[in-house]
Design a protein around this motif. Structure first.
Motif, PDB file in Angstrom:
ATOM      1  N   LYS A 154     -16.723  -2.486  89.076  1.00 14.81           N
ATOM      2  CA  LYS A 154     -15.468  -3.135  89.507  1.00 14.81           C
ATOM      3  C   LYS A 154     -15.731  -4.580  89.936  1.00 14.81           C
ATOM      4  CE  LYS A 154     -12.449   0.715  90.566  1.00 14.81           C
ATOM      5  NZ  LYS A 154     -13.262   1.892  90.183  1.00 14.81           N
ATOM      6  N   GLY A 155     -16.894  -4.811  90.532  1.00 13.47           N
ATOM      7  CA  GLY A 155     -17.291  -6.172  90.898  1.00 13.47           C
ATOM      8  C   GLY A 155     -17.396  -7.073  89.674  1.00 13.47           C
ATOM      9  N   CYS A 156     -17.680  -6.466  88.526  1.00 14.06           N
ATOM     10  CA  CYS A 156     -17.729  -7.223  87.263  1.00 14.06           C
ATOM     11  C   CYS A 156     -16.349  -7.314  86.627  1.00 14.06           C
ATOM     12  CB  CYS A 156     -18.689  -6.555  86.290  1.00 14.06           C
ATOM     13  SG  CYS A 156     -20.382  -6.472  86.877  1.00 14.06           S
ATOM     14  N   LEU A 157     -15.313  -6.892  87.361  1.00 13.80           N
ATOM     15  CA  LEU A 157     -13.918  -6.880  86.907  1.00 13.80           C
ATOM     16  C   LEU A 157     -13.682  -5.871  85.776  1.00 13.80           C
ATOM     17  CD1 LEU A 157     -13.057 -10.702  87.107  1.00 13.80           C
ATOM     18  CD2 LEU A 157     -12.973  -8.966  88.912  1.00 13.80           C
ATOM     19  N   ALA A 158     -14.584  -4.894  85.636  1.00 14.81           N
ATOM     20  CA  ALA A 158     -14.336  -3.768  84.725  1.00 14.81           C
ATOM     21  C   ALA A 158     -13.584  -2.698  85.517  1.00 14.81           C
ATOM     22  CB  ALA A 158     -15.650  -3.208  84.215  1.00 14.81           C
ATOM     23  N   ASN A 159     -12.839  -1.843  84.820  1.00 13.87           N
ATOM     24  CA  ASN A 159     -12.181  -0.726  85.513  1.00 13.87           C
ATOM     25  C   ASN A 159     -13.188   0.344  85.887  1.00 13.87           C
ATOM     26  OD1 ASN A 159      -9.418  -1.618  85.425  1.00 13.87           O
ATOM     27  ND2 ASN A 159      -9.580  -1.341  83.212  1.00 13.87           N
ATOM     28  N   SER A 160     -14.172   0.528  85.010  1.00 19.25           N
ATOM     29  CA  SER A 160     -15.218   1.510  85.302  1.00 19.25           C
ATOM     30  C   SER A 160     -16.442   1.221  84.427  1.00 19.25           C
ATOM     31  CB  SER A 160     -14.701   2.931  85.052  1.00 19.25           C
ATOM     32  OG  SER A 160     -14.872   3.271  83.702  1.00 19.25           O
ATOM     33  N   ILE A 161     -17.555   1.892  84.738  1.00 15.74           N
ATOM     34  CA  ILE A 161     -18.791   1.704  83.971  1.00 15.74           C
ATOM     35  C   ILE A 161     -18.528   1.982  82.494  1.00 15.74           C
ATOM     36  CG2 ILE A 161     -21.179   2.519  83.646  1.00 15.74           C
ATOM     37  CD1 ILE A 161     -21.216   3.260  86.642  1.00 15.74           C
ATOM     38  N   SER A 162     -17.649   2.955  82.239  1.00 16.86           N
ATOM     39  CA  SER A 162     -17.402   3.372  80.848  1.00 16.86           C
ATOM     40  C   SER A 162     -16.634   2.328  80.031  1.00 16.86           C
ATOM     41  CB  SER A 162     -16.648   4.699  80.829  1.00 16.86           C
ATOM     42  OG  SER A 162     -15.372   4.522  81.412  1.00 16.86           O
ATOM     43  N   ASP A 163     -16.166   1.249  80.661  1.00 12.47           N
ATOM     44  CA  ASP A 163     -15.485   0.186  79.901  1.00 12.47           C
ATOM     45  C   ASP A 163     -16.416  -0.450  78.868  1.00 12.47           C
ATOM     46  OD1 ASP A 163     -13.268   0.528  81.443  1.00 12.47           O
ATOM     47  OD2 ASP A 163     -13.101  -1.570  82.068  1.00 12.47           O
ATOM     48  N   PHE A 164     -17.698  -0.555  79.197  1.00 13.88           N
ATOM     49  CA  PHE A 164     -18.648  -1.234  78.314  1.00 13.88           C
ATOM     50  C   PHE A 164     -19.859  -0.352  78.074  1.00 13.88           C
ATOM     51  CE2 PHE A 164     -16.762  -4.788  80.943  1.00 13.88           C
ATOM     52  CZ  PHE A 164     -15.832  -5.171  79.985  1.00 13.88           C
ATOM     53  N   LEU A 165     -20.613  -0.699  77.022  1.00 10.47           N
ATOM     54  CA  LEU A 165     -21.844   0.013  76.689  1.00 10.47           C
ATOM     55  C   LEU A 165     -23.026  -0.894  76.983  1.00 10.47           C
ATOM     56  CD1 LEU A 165     -20.616   1.269  73.185  1.00 10.47           C
ATOM     57  CD2 LEU A 165     -20.854   2.669  75.258  1.00 10.47           C
ATOM     58  N   GLY A 166     -24.234  -0.341  76.977  1.00 13.37           N
ATOM     59  CA  GLY A 166     -25.433  -1.175  76.971  1.00 13.37           C
ATOM     60  C   GLY A 166     -25.584  -1.779  75.583  1.00 13.37           C
ATOM     61  N   LEU A 167     -26.459  -2.774  75.440  1.00 14.40           N
ATOM     62  CA  LEU A 167     -26.578  -3.467  74.143  1.00 14.40           C
ATOM     63  C   LEU A 167     -26.983  -2.522  73.001  1.00 14.40           C
ATOM     64  CD1 LEU A 167     -26.457  -6.037  72.445  1.00 14.40           C
ATOM     65  CD2 LEU A 167     -28.753  -6.618  73.287  1.00 14.40           C
ATOM     66  N   PRO A 168     -28.021  -1.693  73.166  1.00 13.51           N
ATOM     67  CA  PRO A 168     -28.373  -0.798  72.047  1.00 13.51           C
ATOM     68  C   PRO A 168     -27.223   0.147  71.689  1.00 13.51           C
ATOM     69  CG  PRO A 168     -30.150  -0.865  73.675  1.00 13.51           C
ATOM     70  CD  PRO A 168     -28.985  -1.577  74.286  1.00 13.51           C
ATOM     71  N   ALA A 169     -26.522   0.644  72.698  1.00 18.15           N
ATOM     72  CA  ALA A 169     -25.409   1.568  72.432  1.00 18.15           C
ATOM     73  C   ALA A 169     -24.243   0.845  71.756  1.00 18.15           C
ATOM     74  CB  ALA A 169     -24.945   2.228  73.727  1.00 18.15           C
ATOM     75  N   LEU A 170     -23.998  -0.405  72.146  1.00 21.98           N
ATOM     76  CA  LEU A 170     -22.924  -1.173  71.489  1.00 21.98           C
ATOM     77  C   LEU A 170     -23.274  -1.381  70.014  1.00 21.98           C
ATOM     78  CD1 LEU A 170     -20.285  -2.802  71.529  1.00 21.98           C
ATOM     79  CD2 LEU A 170     -21.595  -4.789  72.339  1.00 21.98           C
ATOM     80  N   ILE A 171     -24.523  -1.735  69.760  1.00 25.26           N
ATOM     81  CA  ILE A 171     -24.955  -1.932  68.371  1.00 25.26           C
ATOM     82  C   ILE A 171     -24.826  -0.617  67.590  1.00 25.26           C
ATOM     83  CG2 ILE A 171     -27.029  -2.357  66.976  1.00 25.26           C
ATOM     84  CD1 ILE A 171     -27.741  -4.567  69.030  1.00 25.26           C
ATOM     85  N   ALA A 172     -25.236   0.486  68.223  1.00 25.81           N
ATOM     86  CA  ALA A 172     -25.118   1.790  67.559  1.00 25.81           C
ATOM     87  C   ALA A 172     -23.655   2.128  67.272  1.00 25.81           C
ATOM     88  CB  ALA A 172     -25.742   2.871  68.435  1.00 25.81           C
ATOM     89  N   SER A 173     -22.752   1.707  68.173  1.00 24.07           N
ATOM     90  CA  SER A 173     -21.334   2.047  67.989  1.00 24.07           C
ATOM     91  C   SER A 173     -20.760   1.378  66.736  1.00 24.07           C
ATOM     92  CB  SER A 173     -20.517   1.667  69.223  1.00 24.07           C
ATOM     93  OG  SER A 173     -20.300   0.263  69.278  1.00 24.07           O
ATOM     94  N   PHE A 174     -21.268   0.194  66.384  1.00 26.70           N
ATOM     95  CA  PHE A 174     -20.801  -0.453  65.150  1.00 26.70           C
ATOM     96  C   PHE A 174     -21.243   0.374  63.943  1.00 26.70           C
ATOM     97  CE2 PHE A 174     -21.245  -4.398  67.906  1.00 26.70           C
ATOM     98  CZ  PHE A 174     -19.883  -4.555  68.100  1.00 26.70           C
ATOM     99  N   GLY A 175     -22.458   0.930  64.016  1.00 28.12           N
ATOM    100  CA  GLY A 175     -22.938   1.824  62.958  1.00 28.12           C
ATOM    101  C   GLY A 175     -22.045   3.049  62.844  1.00 28.12           C
ATOM    102  N   ASP A 176     -21.671   3.605  63.991  1.00 27.84           N
ATOM    103  CA  ASP A 176     -20.799   4.793  63.987  1.00 27.84           C
ATOM    104  C   ASP A 176     -19.449   4.492  63.339  1.00 27.84           C
ATOM    105  OD1 ASP A 176     -22.830   6.083  65.315  1.00 27.84           O
ATOM    106  OD2 ASP A 176     -21.912   5.881  67.311  1.00 27.84           O
ATOM    107  N   LEU A 177     -19.018   3.228  63.425  1.00 28.45           N
ATOM    108  CA  LEU A 177     -17.738   2.843  62.812  1.00 28.45           C
ATOM    109  C   LEU A 177     -17.905   2.534  61.317  1.00 28.45           C
ATOM    110  CD1 LEU A 177     -16.390   0.536  65.670  1.00 28.45           C
ATOM    111  CD2 LEU A 177     -15.489   2.800  65.028  1.00 28.45           C
ATOM    112  N   GLY A 178     -19.141   2.669  60.817  1.00 27.63           N
ATOM    113  CA  GLY A 178     -19.366   2.466  59.384  1.00 27.63           C
ATOM    114  C   GLY A 178     -19.760   1.045  59.029  1.00 27.63           C
ATOM    115  N   TYR A 179     -20.334   0.319  59.988  1.00 22.57           N
ATOM    116  CA  TYR A 179     -20.712  -1.076  59.729  1.00 22.57           C
ATOM    117  C   TYR A 179     -22.199  -1.312  59.933  1.00 22.57           C
ATOM    118  CZ  TYR A 179     -15.907  -2.571  59.187  1.00 22.57           C
ATOM    119  OH  TYR A 179     -14.631  -2.748  58.710  1.00 22.57           O
ATOM    120  N   ASP A 180     -22.757  -2.189  59.095  1.00 19.91           N
ATOM    121  CA  ASP A 180     -24.085  -2.736  59.346  1.00 19.91           C
ATOM    122  C   ASP A 180     -23.936  -3.942  60.263  1.00 19.91           C
ATOM    123  OD1 ASP A 180     -25.703  -1.081  57.672  1.00 19.91           O
ATOM    124  OD2 ASP A 180     -25.018  -2.197  55.899  1.00 19.91           O
TER     125      ASP A 180
END
Ligand code: SAH
Length: 251
Positions: A154-180
């Motif tokens: 919340k101090g980072c102005l996010a609603n919760s931790i689940s608003d964002f991912l860590g960098l490796p997980a964010l990169i993996a999420s693009f793969g899950d969406l079918g993107y390189d």
């Protein structure tokens, strides 16, 4: 049609409305190997710095769409200033659902993925304007360090931790969406300072000029709390980057 006025006040002097600095946009433009005449679409184009500098440095042509009349006017002025007004066009409007008539070689949403209802929806929206073989650009925050508590998120102005991912997980999420993921350029803490700290001087000067404005108290309170909040939370915990994506090539 406009964004909440507080952003037009605090970011009125920003050329770049995210933690990227001019060198980062230059690095990204080089990394994408842009060719003269390449067409770039930018949803949430802000004050137009990415399109204008890429038009100057790489000869791209581009269209930006942004909901802030102030930022759109600044983008048009910037295009004139850099002598690229014949190459880039800035449209004031809601970019939600915006699909371009002409297909783009690069379709971008850099720090405004709520436009498509989140990263996945924005990638789908951009895909509708993209030529075959085109590149999608997504600018998005990630956790540089995972916040140990929800309070820190919340101090980072996010609603919760689940608003964002860590960098490796964010990169993996693009793969899950079918993107390189084919390129990325990441902001750093100095860039966060440029984005956040630039608001403080703007707020200080605005307060002096507008002491009776209905937002004066809100701005006064932000100017008191934001430097410390930024140093304690955003600067330490939040990362930000632009990711270049292409539909996954299956062999
Ligand atoms: N990409 C720009 C601006 C990022 S800040 C840059 O890098 O500088 C987010 C931008 O999204 C702001 O300029 C804001 O005015 C714009 N915006 C917010 N909601 C929007 C919407 N629904 N349609 C178009 N632009 C929107």
């Amino acid at each position: 049609m406009d964004i909440p006025r507080i952003f037009n006040i605090t970011e009125s002097e920003h050329r770049i409305h995210n933690p990227f600095t001019p060198d980062k946009f230059a690095t990204l433009g080089d990394a994408l190997r842009l060719k003269p005449g390449a067409r770039v679409l930018d949803l949430g184009s802000g004050s137009g710095e990415m399109l204008c500098t890429w038009a100057r440095d790489h000869g791209i042509v581009g269209t930006g769409v942004d909901m802030s009349p102030l930022f759109t006017a600044q983008a048009k002025r910037r295009a004139e200033e850099l002598g690229v007004a014949h190459r880039v066009e800035f449209i004031h409007g809601d970019a939600a659902g915006y699909v371009s008539d002409e297909k783009a070689d690069v379709a971008a949403c850099v720090g405004a993925t709520w436009i498509g209802g989140g990263v996945a929806g924005t990638i789908e929206l951009l895909a509708r304007s993209l030529s075959a073989g085109g590149v999608t650009l997504i600018g998005e925050p990630y956790w540089r360090q995972l916040p140990p508590t929800e309070e820190i998120a919340k101090g980072c102005l996010a609603n919760s931790i689940s608003d964002f991912l860590g960098l490796p997980a964010l990169i993996a999420s693009f793969g899950d969406l079918g993107y390189d993921v084919v390129e990325m350029v990441l902001a750093n803490q100095d860039g966060w300072d440029r984005y956040e700290a630039a608001k403080w001087l703007t707020m200080r000067r605005w307060l002096e000029a507008n002491p009776d404005d209905e937002l004066a108290e809100e701005v006064r309170s932000k100017l008191s709390s934001e430097p410390e909040r930024h140093a304690a939370y955003t600067r330490e915990y939040l990362g930000w980057g632009v990711f270049a994506l292409m539909p996954r090539l299956h062999l």
